[in-house]
Scaffold this motif. Structure first.
Motif, PDB file in Angstrom:
ATOM      1  N   ALA A   1       0.842  -1.194   0.000  1.00  0.00           N
ATOM      2  CA  ALA A   1       0.000   0.000   0.000  1.00  0.00           C
ATOM      3  C   ALA A   1       0.878   1.246   0.000  1.00  0.00           C
ATOM      4  O   ALA A   1       1.937   1.278   0.633  1.00  0.00           O
TER       5      ALA A   1
ATOM      6  N   ALA B   1      -0.517  -5.185  -0.403  1.00  0.00           N
ATOM      7  CA  ALA B   1      -1.753  -4.912  -1.142  1.00  0.00           C
ATOM      8  C   ALA B   1      -2.567  -6.197  -1.248  1.00  0.00           C
ATOM      9  O   ALA B   1      -2.008  -7.294  -1.324  1.00  0.00           O
TER      10      ALA B   1
ATOM     11  N   GLU C   1      -6.339  -5.240  -5.040  1.00  0.00           N
ATOM     12  CA  GLU C   1      -5.529  -4.032  -5.261  1.00  0.00           C
ATOM     13  C   GLU C   1      -4.398  -4.309  -6.256  1.00  0.00           C
ATOM     14  O   GLU C   1      -4.060  -3.454  -7.088  1.00  0.00           O
TER      15      GLU C   1
END
Ligand code: ATP
Ligand code: MG
Length: 577
Positions: free
Chosen positions: A291, A326, A330
């Motif tokens: 992320a 992620a 994602e």
């Protein structure tokens, strides 16, 4: 005045040793502490200390206290229960996770059961200390803490309730803080040496709080939870979380192969890929999508045989902290491909960092951003732009030491102490101010210094045991000497000699465990070894007839006879003290 040493008759003590290894205990120290009856589990992560265990715990405490006092620290005692208001002031009421046990009193007021005492001591300091002239000062306590650990385990090693020595120093300037920190470092070194521990001071992460310096004192043991990188050529030691991986020396080899797309059905992992293509993991690229700190995720590239270091990665610009991998969705959204086949060739729209070791490769293998496909013969610069270089990985055995001397070895450790230059984190938040020389108000600088007192007992056993039981280093042994009379119930001579020696040793200040139980010699020997008392004296009829007693050190394999009439001198000569 001379006082007899504290001694114990086993006939008066409800000792309850066990031969079998308790099934709930994984670590040797936990097994032995239960088998020897040093502690008992009262609830998950919550232990009672029985008299024998408490004697060792008190000796550890005494050494800690002596060295803290010697370093000029002042002992105080703070409450275990702390008002929520202080934690709201520091900001930790909301920051501290579920390890913080929050409780309400009958008036519905919020309190916490203290996991640590920065807030309380800062509150004391701001009320007691007004001027730089009163600084520096160091307060410490030896006190029970509570942390609602997610996985309490290994007995008192990682408990929920445990005893900590915590100290907090206050300073007017950075130089004084550095001096106070150095004093504590020395005090810790002395106390762990006195306890006979094999330990290292290890550079540690300063975490969310920041601060200048932080070291953990790690007891070296294979069972330790922490991985430590140590140099084989100097005293460099750092938590693997923190140890820098130096970029490989020398230039990257030139490209030798051309870029090819190959079919790799089902080869999602580096292992599967390696065996499908016959390429070692060290020539494959691992592409991890994590992320981002704002919006788009970030790709992290590592050599296939290397492990991502979360702490290093989350410090990079653009990467979310704490690090978060992620999700599959994602990954799909950012790359257009499912996880397992991701690679940097043609990857756009997201930030990319490559570990130094990955950047040193030529002709590497990586995902083709297409299910069941990889690229081989990939070369930086030629097939894709050079990404930003970073230190992203955990160091491994054989890496060059960041100290510039020698190579790294990876050893394991048990953290028994932690020293930390905190700076103004708490004093600024809680307005702990002093007048400086110019008459202005300044937040004080702080250091904090913890020791896991109960954990030390377990850590010592991890380092000092054999298949028969504990082997206490003398300074923290519950007793110095164990007296084992043979058949004293039947032999008045043995009883008389043992009683007399017991009284004599006690009077001389030697701490004796007297096994005057009506038990078989085999039982007494086994218990003496399990309990780990360093010096054992056996009194038997045959020896007495010849005027001798028998001595054996817990670490020795053979016994020796010595003259009964000179017993006190002989035993004194064997004691370390
Ligand atoms: P850990 O990484 O082991 O959880 P920590 O970083 O949380 O430790 P500190 O907050 O620095 O620990 O606490 C000071 C000392 O208290 C540690 O060095 C350790 O020896 C001891 N300690 C911490 N947590 C526990 C626990 N759950 N049980 C026993 N001792 C502990
Ligand atoms: Mg912890």
């Amino acid at each position: 005045m001379h006082r007899p040493a504290p001694c114990m008759r086993l006939s008066h003590y409800p000792i309850n040793t066990v031969k079998e290894i308790p099934s709930e205990a994984e670590l040797v120290s936990h097994q032995l502490m239960l088998r020897a009856g040093l502690v008992r589990r009262t609830a998950a992560g919550i232990y009672s200390w029985l008299p024998l265990g408490l004697r060792t715990l008190r000796k550890v405490e005494a050494i800690v206290r002596e060295e803290m006092d010697r370093a000029g620290a002042l002992e105080l005692l703070m409450p275990a229960i702390q008002p929520a208001e202080l934690w709201q002031e520091s900001g930790r009421w909301s920051e501290y996770g579920p390890e913080l046990l929050r409780i309400k009193d009958r008036h519905q007021r919020d309190f916490v059961v203290g996991p640590t005492h920065e807030e309380v001591i800062t509150d004391i300091a701001r009320r007691e200390i007004k001027s730089y002239r009163q600084l520096p000062v160091n307060f410490y306590q030896i006190q029970t803490k509570f942390r609602d650990e997610i996985r309490p385990r290994f007995g008192v090693m990682r408990a929920r309730e445990f005893v900590m020595k915590d100290a907090y120093s206050f300073h007017a300037d950075e130089r004084s803080l550095a001096e106070g920190y150095a004093l504590m470092r020395l005090a810790y070194t002395r106390m762990f040496q006195r306890m006979g521990l094999n330990f290292r001071a290890v550079q540690a992460d300063t975490g969310a709080i920041g601060g200048n310096a932080s070291e953990e004192f790690q007891v070296l043991a294979a069972s330790g939870e922490d991985a430590i990188a140590v140099s084989d050529a100097d005293d460099f030691a750092a938590n693997v979380e923190l140890a820098a991986a130096l970029p490989p020396a020398g230039a990257r080899p030139p490209p030798g192969a051309s870029l090819q797309r190959v079919s790799t059905p089902g080869a999602r992992s580096i292992e599967q890929l390696g065996s499908t293509l016959g390429v070692p993991p060290a020539r494959c690229l691992k592409t991890l999508i994590v992320a981002g700190s704002e919006g788009a995720p970030v790709a992290l590239l590592l050599r296939g045989d290397h492990e991502l270091n979360a702490l290093k990665a989350q410090k990079l610009p653009g990467v979310a902290s704490p690090l978060r991998m992620a999700s599959a969705a994602e990954v799909q959204a950012a790359t257009g491909c499912e996880p397992g086949y991701i690679g940097p060739v043609g990857l756009t729209g997201l930030g990319i960092y490559a570990d130094h070791a990955a950047l040193a490769l030529a002709d590497l293998v990586c995902g083709a951003n297409e299910k069941d496909a990889h690229f081989t013969g990939v070369n930086w610069g030629r097939d894709l732009p050079e990404p930003a270089a970073a230190d992203l990985r955990n160091v491994v055995e054989g890496d060059p030491s960041p100290s510039g001397h020698g190579r790294l070895r990876i050893v394991r450790g048990i953290e028994v102490g932690h020293i930390f230059q905190l700076g103004r984190r708490y004093s600024a938040a809680m307005q702990a101010m002093v007048l400086d020389e110019a008459g202005g108000l300044q937040p004080m600088l702080m250091g904090c210094y913890g020791i896991g007192v109960t954990r030390i007992v377990a850590a010592s056993i991890e380092q000092n045991h054999d298949e028969r039981g504990i082997i206490w280093p003398e300074p923290i042994a519950p007793f110095h000497v164990v007296l084992v009379p043979l058949n004293l119930q039947k032999s008045p001579v043995v009883r008389a000699a043992a009683d007399a020696l017991y009284a004599q040793l006690a009077l001389a200040g030697i701490e004796v465990l007297y096994d005057d139980r009506d038990a078989r010699p085999g039982v007494k020997f086994a218990d003496a070894e399990l309990l780990g008392i360093p010096h054992r004296i056996v009194i038997g009829e045959r020896g007495l007839a010849a005027g001798t007693l028998e001595y054996r050190h817990r670490r020795a394999t053979d016994s020796e006879d010595f003259a009964q009439h000179a017993a006190l001198d002989f035993i004194r000569g064997r004691l370390q003290r």
